[in-house]
Design a protein around this motif. Structure first.
Motif, PDB file in Angstrom:
ATOM      1  N   LEU A  98       0.833  -1.196   0.000  1.00 51.03           N
ATOM      2  CA  LEU A  98       0.000   0.000   0.000  1.00 51.03           C
ATOM      3  C   LEU A  98       0.871   1.251   0.000  1.00 51.03           C
ATOM      4  O   LEU A  98       1.951   1.266   0.594  1.00 51.03           O
ATOM      5  CB  LEU A  98      -0.914   0.023   1.230  1.00 51.03           C
ATOM      6  N   ASP A 102      -2.466   5.248   1.560  1.00 53.26           N
ATOM      7  CA  ASP A 102      -3.363   4.133   1.834  1.00 53.26           C
ATOM      8  C   ASP A 102      -3.044   3.475   3.180  1.00 53.26           C
ATOM      9  O   ASP A 102      -3.946   2.969   3.858  1.00 53.26           O
ATOM     10  CB  ASP A 102      -3.292   3.104   0.708  1.00 53.26           C
ATOM     11  N   ARG A 112     -14.910   8.741   1.015  1.00 53.22           N
ATOM     12  CA  ARG A 112     -13.544   8.887   0.507  1.00 53.22           C
ATOM     13  C   ARG A 112     -13.006  10.298   0.670  1.00 53.22           C
ATOM     14  O   ARG A 112     -11.832  10.491   0.984  1.00 53.22           O
ATOM     15  CB  ARG A 112     -13.486   8.492  -0.976  1.00 53.22           C
TER      16      ARG A 112
END
Length: 364
Positions: A98, A102, A112
């Motif tokens: 990631l 992230d 989001r």
């Protein structure tokens, strides 16, 4: 929330493995914005205590409270993900596949846009605002530590548990990152429970130190009090080298080669240990010019022969073999002082810096 209510409270926490008590009836509190350090040697129960509070292990007895609310006893248990507790460990535990952004967002809920805003805010706060698209393998150890901090802070935990999180960093980075991390946590009112086996780190970071031994807290208080008012010889020795001489009490005094020491409150005939740190052993360079009757505060000079001397940076450590009983005594001297082995010098003990502890009498 009422400021008088502890952010974290542990009541009589106990954990056993195969019948062996690893955490033994621990009780303590951590207030909002306070840093408390669990300090002690390996195997004393520090990390197990953290795992119990985090919820990854269950205690055999005792209760854990957060903001005045019971979150775990031996019957009731709030799952780890709902405890509002952040975790930081030595290995950082970043996900290699990631990106930095992230990693920080992992575990965040909400839409989001809200997640992205929170991640950007935290990366800016830890000085990594432009690093969101990078991956862990592209970062230095110090940068990975900052990402781990941002990830731990992302859900806004009320408590942060830290298990030697800075021990993997080199000395040049450690102090700065450690101080920055605690500044952020204090600003947010986070209660911090930190585990370390390094006394210097505990003294530098903690508002309060809980010194552990054998699963129990043997002394708890501010760093100054722990260092200057230790409860036993082992507490003194955990923070520094020590010199120890023994004697027997007679009339609230103990006679030694270094003269008499006041030992009030100890029964006549009881053996005591007189403990002093090397920095408080005085080398009597002026002995030849002294009168024959030193004062009680100065004590009696005792001769020793230099075994070795080492320069330690800000001070020199000199080891002596004492003439009167063959024991080894250590003294530290500011700056450079490197007498040759075999040289004879005279030592005195500062009475106001000695600690006196009765020797435990054998049972039976």
């Amino acid at each position: 929330m009422d400021a008088s209510v502890p952010r974290l409270e542990i009541r009589n926490l106990t954990r056993r493995y195969d019948g062996r008590v690893v955490v033994d009836d621990l009780s303590f509190k951590v207030m909002a914005g306070q840093v408390t350090c669990l300090l002690g040697p390996s195997g004393c129960g520090k990390s197990t205590t953290l795992r119990l509070i985090a919820g990854v292990e269950m205690q055999d007895a005792g209760e854990i409270w957060v903001d005045g609310r019971l979150i775990c006893d031996t019957v009731f248990r709030v799952p780890p993900e709902r405890r509002q507790i952040g975790l930081m460990f030595q290995d950082f535990a970043l996900f290699p596949h990631l990106s930095v952004a992230d990693n920080v967002a992992f575990g965040l809920s909400g839409d989001r846009a809200a997640q992205s805003a929170r991640v950007s805010e935290l990366l800016e706060r830890v000085g990594l605002g432009t690093y969101g698209t990078k991956y862990p393998h592209e970062l230095s150890g110090g940068e990975q530590q900052r990402v781990a901090l941002a990830r731990a802070l992302a859900p806004s935990p009320s408590i942060m548990l830290m298990d030697e999180p800075f021990s993997g960093l080199d000395n040049r980075l450690r102090d700065g990152i450690r101080d920055e991390t605690l500044d952020i946590l204090r600003e947010q009112g986070t209660a911090v429970l930190l585990v370390t086996h390094e006394p210097e780190e505990a003294m530098r970071m903690a508002d309060e130190i809980a010194l552990m031994r054998g699963g129990r807290i043997v002394q708890m208080g501010a760093p100054y009090n722990i260092y200057n008012a230790p409860v036993d010889r082992e507490c003194v020795a955990f923070f520094s080298d020590v010199n120890v001489i023994r004697g027997r009490v007679q009339g609230a005094l103990t006679q030694t080669a270094f003269g008499q020491f006041f030992t009030p409150g100890v029964d006549d005939g009881r053996e005591v240990e007189i403990v002093i740190r090397p920095q408080h052993v005085k080398i009597d360079f002026d002995r030849n010019g002294r009168g024959p009757n030193p004062t009680m505060a100065e004590g009696t000079p005792v001769r020793g022969t230099v075994v070795r001397a080492r320069f330690m940076g800000n001070e020199s450590l000199v080891e002596f073999r004492m003439d009167h009983d063959g024991s080894v005594m250590r003294a530290t001297v500011p700056n450079v002082f490197l007498p040759s082995p075999g040289n004879a010098l005279w030592l005195m003990m500062r009475r106001d810096k000695c600690f006196v502890f009765p020797v435990e009498e054998a049972e039976g």
